[in-house]
Each structure stands twice: as structure tokens, then as C-alpha cells.
Scaffold this motif. Sequence first.
Motif, short mmCIF file in Angstrom:
data_model
loop_
_atom_site.label_atom_id
_atom_site.label_comp_id
_atom_site.label_asym_id
_atom_site.label_seq_id
_atom_site.Cartn_x
_atom_site.Cartn_y
_atom_site.Cartn_z
N GLY A 55 48.42 48.96 38.66
CA GLY A 55 47.12 49.21 39.27
C GLY A 55 45.93 48.99 38.36
O GLY A 55 44.79 49.19 38.79
N LYS A 56 46.18 48.58 37.13
CA LYS A 56 45.07 48.48 36.17
C LYS A 56 44.28 47.18 36.31
O LYS A 56 43.15 47.08 35.84
CB LYS A 56 45.61 48.61 34.75
CG LYS A 56 46.11 50.01 34.43
CD LYS A 56 46.51 50.13 32.97
CE LYS A 56 46.93 51.56 32.64
NZ LYS A 56 47.29 51.72 31.21
N THR A 57 44.89 46.17 36.90
CA THR A 57 44.21 44.88 37.05
C THR A 57 44.13 44.50 38.53
O THR A 57 45.13 44.57 39.24
CB THR A 57 44.97 43.78 36.30
OG1 THR A 57 45.08 44.14 34.93
CG2 THR A 57 44.23 42.44 36.41
N THR A 58 42.94 44.13 38.94
CA THR A 58 42.74 43.66 40.32
C THR A 58 41.88 42.40 40.29
O THR A 58 41.04 42.22 39.41
CB THR A 58 42.04 44.72 41.18
OG1 THR A 58 40.78 45.07 40.57
CG2 THR A 58 42.89 45.98 41.32
N PHE A 59 42.11 41.54 41.26
CA PHE A 59 41.29 40.35 41.45
C PHE A 59 40.95 40.24 42.93
O PHE A 59 41.74 40.64 43.79
CB PHE A 59 42.02 39.08 41.00
CG PHE A 59 42.28 39.00 39.53
CD1 PHE A 59 43.58 38.95 39.04
CD2 PHE A 59 41.24 38.97 38.63
CE1 PHE A 59 43.84 38.88 37.68
CE2 PHE A 59 41.48 38.89 37.25
CZ PHE A 59 42.78 38.86 36.79
N TYR A 60 39.79 39.67 43.20
CA TYR A 60 39.33 39.54 44.58
C TYR A 60 38.82 38.13 44.83
O TYR A 60 38.27 37.48 43.93
CB TYR A 60 38.21 40.54 44.87
CG TYR A 60 38.62 41.97 44.74
CD1 TYR A 60 38.49 42.66 43.54
CD2 TYR A 60 39.14 42.66 45.83
CE1 TYR A 60 38.88 43.98 43.41
CE2 TYR A 60 39.53 43.99 45.73
CZ TYR A 60 39.39 44.63 44.51
OH TYR A 60 39.78 45.95 44.40
N ALA A 61 38.95 37.70 46.07
CA ALA A 61 38.28 36.47 46.47
C ALA A 61 36.78 36.71 46.40
O ALA A 61 36.29 37.83 46.66
CB ALA A 61 38.69 36.09 47.89
N ASP A 62 36.03 35.67 46.07
CA ASP A 62 34.57 35.82 45.97
C ASP A 62 33.96 36.33 47.27
O ASP A 62 32.98 37.07 47.25
CB ASP A 62 33.95 34.47 45.59
CG ASP A 62 34.22 34.08 44.16
OD1 ASP A 62 34.04 32.89 43.82
OD2 ASP A 62 34.60 34.96 43.35
N GLN A 106 48.56 38.45 40.98
CA GLN A 106 48.77 37.05 41.34
C GLN A 106 47.94 36.70 42.57
O GLN A 106 47.91 37.47 43.53
CB GLN A 106 50.25 36.80 41.65
CG GLN A 106 51.19 37.13 40.51
CD GLN A 106 51.04 36.17 39.36
OE1 GLN A 106 50.88 34.97 39.54
NE2 GLN A 106 51.10 36.72 38.14
N TYR A 107 47.31 35.52 42.56
CA TYR A 107 46.44 35.18 43.68
C TYR A 107 46.89 33.95 44.46
O TYR A 107 46.17 33.47 45.32
CB TYR A 107 44.99 35.01 43.21
CG TYR A 107 44.80 33.98 42.12
CD1 TYR A 107 44.78 34.37 40.78
CD2 TYR A 107 44.62 32.64 42.42
CE1 TYR A 107 44.60 33.44 39.79
CE2 TYR A 107 44.43 31.71 41.44
CZ TYR A 107 44.42 32.11 40.12
OH TYR A 107 44.25 31.19 39.12
N THR A 108 48.09 33.46 44.18
CA THR A 108 48.58 32.30 44.94
C THR A 108 49.70 32.71 45.88
O THR A 108 50.53 33.58 45.55
CB THR A 108 49.09 31.20 44.02
OG1 THR A 108 50.18 31.72 43.23
CG2 THR A 108 48.00 30.71 43.09
N VAL A 109 49.74 32.07 47.03
CA VAL A 109 50.76 32.37 48.03
C VAL A 109 52.16 32.21 47.44
O VAL A 109 53.05 33.02 47.69
CB VAL A 109 50.58 31.46 49.26
CG1 VAL A 109 51.77 31.56 50.20
CG2 VAL A 109 49.29 31.81 50.01
N GLY A 110 52.35 31.18 46.64
CA GLY A 110 53.66 30.89 46.09
C GLY A 110 54.21 31.90 45.12
O GLY A 110 55.40 31.87 44.78
#
Length: 125
Positions: A55-62, A106-110
Motif C-alpha cells: 500500500g505504500k506506492t500508488t499510481f494514477y492515470a492523469d 503495475q499499470y499495464t494490463v499484461g
Amino acid sequence: QVQLLESGGGLVQAGGSLRLSCAASGRTFSRSAMGWFRQAPGKERDFVATISWNGKTTFYADSVKGRFTISRDNAKNTIYLQMNGLKPEDTADYYCAASSGYGSAQYTVGSYDYWGQGTQVTVSS
């Protein structure tokens, strides 16, 4: 049998909020990256948000940064997506996903091996 079950979708007016939940069963994902994706009719499945195993790292779409928040509760094997300031362009089916090979966000579908069945979010103008 591994299952990811999303809930919390629905119809909301622009500017409103919804909280999506994704409960996993069949195995623990406490060491796995998990994420949210969305797919509008006739479009590809797009990345929304991802969270690392701890839970320490998150990424979001712009397009959702500053409005959506992803979180997780490993004790409950569940992730959440708090969506505020919803816009009509957020209308889509929302899918949660879990990785069996990655613990980092991870931000890719694959990168994901398990997918939920989706929950529909409709934002009216």
C-alpha cells in the motif's frame, strides 16, 4: 478457484462520489500488486490506478489524479477505489485486477493475471 468480486458501482450525478470495492477469494493477494482499470463501450480497457502489495506506492492515470484514491486492506483481501468529483467521461465498466508475479504497483494490463467481472459506473451530466 480465485475470484475477484467488484461492488459499489451505480448511477451518480456529475460531481458526486462512489466507492468501489473488490474482494478477493480463493487465495491471498497480500503480496501482490493490484489495480483498477475501466472500459467504456467501444473502447479499450484503460488503466485507472494501481497499488503496491504494502500500500505504500500508488499510481494514477492523469485523467483521475487528484479525484480518485486507491487503497487496500490486506487483512480483508480487499482493495478500494474512492472516486470523487465524478465526470461524465468517467462512465465505464470498472474492473479490478491482481497480479501473481508483481508486488510493486503495475499499470499495464499484461501485468495482471486475475480479473473481476466488472461493475458499471454511470455519471450523468
